[in-house]
Scaffold this active site. Sequence first.
Site, PDB file in Angstrom:
ATOM      1  N   ASP A   1       2.760  57.714  -8.295  1.00 60.10           N
ATOM      2  CA  ASP A   1       2.095  58.265  -9.421  1.00 60.10           C
ATOM      3  C   ASP A   1       1.652  56.791 -10.048  1.00 60.10           C
ATOM      4  O   ASP A   1       2.743  55.909 -10.317  1.00 60.10           O
ATOM      5  CB  ASP A   1       2.975  58.855 -10.472  1.00 60.10           C
ATOM      6  CG  ASP A   1       2.425  59.209 -11.743  1.00 60.10           C
ATOM      7  OD1 ASP A   1       1.121  58.858 -12.156  1.00 60.10           O
ATOM      8  OD2 ASP A   1       2.708  60.320 -12.410  1.00 60.10           O
TER       9      ASP A   1
ATOM     10  N   HIS B   1       0.850  62.463  -9.614  1.00 55.18           N
ATOM     11  CA  HIS B   1       0.639  62.750 -11.082  1.00 55.18           C
ATOM     12  C   HIS B   1      -0.120  64.315 -11.250  1.00 55.18           C
ATOM     13  O   HIS B   1      -1.457  64.407 -11.403  1.00 55.18           O
ATOM     14  CB  HIS B   1      -0.183  61.841 -11.877  1.00 55.18           C
ATOM     15  CG  HIS B   1      -0.014  62.376 -13.591  1.00 55.18           C
ATOM     16  ND1 HIS B   1       1.101  61.426 -14.163  1.00 55.18           N
ATOM     17  CD2 HIS B   1      -0.601  63.063 -14.248  1.00 55.18           C
ATOM     18  CE1 HIS B   1       1.122  61.694 -15.407  1.00 55.18           C
ATOM     19  NE2 HIS B   1      -0.011  62.791 -15.404  1.00 55.18           N
TER      20      HIS B   1
ATOM     21  N   SER C   1       3.037  65.384 -18.037  1.00 57.35           N
ATOM     22  CA  SER C   1       2.407  64.132 -18.819  1.00 57.35           C
ATOM     23  C   SER C   1       2.554  63.986 -20.122  1.00 57.35           C
ATOM     24  O   SER C   1       3.585  63.846 -20.615  1.00 57.35           O
ATOM     25  CB  SER C   1       1.007  64.231 -18.284  1.00 57.35           C
ATOM     26  OG  SER C   1       0.335  62.940 -18.269  1.00 57.35           O
TER      27      SER C   1
END
Length: 720
Positions: free
Chosen positions: A663, A709, A577
Amino acid sequence: SCVGLRNLLQGLSFSVKYYSKHNHLQTICLYSKIQQKKCHILDCSGSTCTHKTLPTGSILPWRLFSCKEGTKIPSKRKQNTSIITSELLYKNLLKPEQENWNDISVRYKAMTERIKEKLEELHNKHTFNSVSPRIRFGENVYFEENGCIFLSKADDVDEGNVDILFSTKDLGFSDAFIQRIRISPDQRYMAISLKSENSEEATCVIMKLGHSPVVEKVIPSVFSFEWATNDVLYYTSQKNLKCQNVFMTTFTDQKHTKLVYTEQDARFFVDIYCTKDRRFLTINSNSKTTSEVWLIDCRHPFKLPALVQARTKGVIYHIEHRNDELYILTTYGELAEYKLMKAPVASSGMENWQLVYALEKKTKLVDLEMFTDHCVMFLKNAGHLYLNVISFVSHLVQSIELPTWACEFELESHPEHTTSTCYFQLTSPVHPPKCFAYAFKENNLIEQAVQEVPIITNCQTTRLLAKSKDETLVPITVFHSMNSKELHRKPLLVHVYGAYGIDLNMSFKEEKLMLIEEGWILAYCHVRGGGELGLSWHKDGCQYNKLKGLHDLKACIMLLHQLGFSQPKYTALAAASAGGVLAGALCNTDPELIRAMVLQAPFVDVLNTMMKTHLPLTIEEQEEWGNPLADEKCMKYIKSYCPYQNIKPQCYPSVFITAYESDQRIPLTGVLRYVQKLRKAALDHASRTSKKGNWIPSIILDIRANGSHCNSSWEDSLNE
């Protein structure tokens, strides 16, 4: 779920604790201090359950999760042309990458099977004796296993004498997992949030308990919820990544639902928390830097909420209650770190706040638990964990040292505030959770004797300090096998994050233990921008200080090599991320330091994302990255480190990226563009420097159809 304290502490508003992919409940579902993630809603009517496509629904204002670029936001206005263009680009780039991955992945089939078999073996070994978190109500114990919620008497819970209260499969929620459980004070009702792995919103199901539990109500798009009384539930709703409305719903003879509170400022996010003694519900409205709390008296749940202290720019605070006094965890005052203060309920304004305890500099407050006569602070300093126990009777503070191998706390779900013992678990990337208890009366820390499989005992934990460009000392935590010889020849996996005041995830994972057993060295770089050394550590690595995190990372890797931990040609860098910002930046500035880079759902296109105000999180994100639209200096600064903007023809390391079709937080189009540009730059360099034996890096993108995610089931994460 406090969606108050830990969220307030990690991300300064509403962060989500990273959790083990294979065990949602042990770290998040029943956790009393963690705010949950959200997804596409499960639309349930009667016995059917279908998916309904809704607008993006990420709640996290930090770029650990960013919203999906090109997502259609319902509007009466004509659709934005740039969004249509983005979608066309997305489709054109997606198919070739999928075909490329299908061709490449075949080469690794044998290795994949070996690794998968080893991980399954470790998973089965270390989860066989795991115990589900439990909620205790007097003699009753509630717990979840395999999508079912059970009720047992405290004395019978280990004997198998249990009643089934809820089953996801039986009620048509087969593709959802249980995320949070709240029991009403009289135990007549149970509220449950359910979340699908491939979606971003939760559904709240209220069950009426009894001889034959039945579904009383289903509420879509719910973020947080708490019982005020036996039959009054407060909850927050969420839409387009925003959570700004609080509702009250009753389960009396005259059922009704009404809006109680609305937050008008788009930078603020609202959640609900219940104090440990159940005296108050708190409506917490937080931006990344500022808080405001309203109280709902559980004895008078229909009265209007009462303001504790009007929001003051730069002051964060969170409320607990004890003996008609509010205990306030806050950044108010001269030093920027957290302090515990108190004030009478009747006069709660800031002018009446009195200091109880102030944290030392560079100390991270991980969590705080209130008990009848004690307060326990779970603390971290330069990687070391310890407890501070404050006695409200003697007014003394006891500091409790913890084992040196420990890197993470995992707290008991909903501990009763009247108990005389505080229970928690300690873990590290290579140590499965171990249970501990601290007895207040005896002032004694006990390692609880539980039946478990022996864990690796020959793993060395080393803590280092690297000197960054501006002389700041940056902590590093290193793990390796004591049996390893010639460490400079061993492969090294370096981890980095460095954003939103969030710590690197150092909870147990089977793949980390597998690497140690196979001779790898693991290094965790606690760079600025993260939260490992308190609030100031985060502040020193955000906005115009982002480059400090990059300098920290470079210094850490160079020190590891200088001390004989591997060498560049055996070094890989891993990030997820927002960690992709620093990892991708290092890949551009100092590619010779590493041979490979592994990114999961990476944020690599900072500038373009922060320029798009139609994305629901952009305004909130400005407190972390800055506002390039309003400030040309900020635009130039972001451009100076943005991974996508700084790709150039040079010898890059090999890169492996995992992204997710579903995501909702990281713009997938940005990842696709990044891979295309990086691959072209590497090939351009190779063609210009056609030396004999010239090395061309592998740049691979794996786009997963399942999972979302950094939040996959055990099966999906195993396949990854």
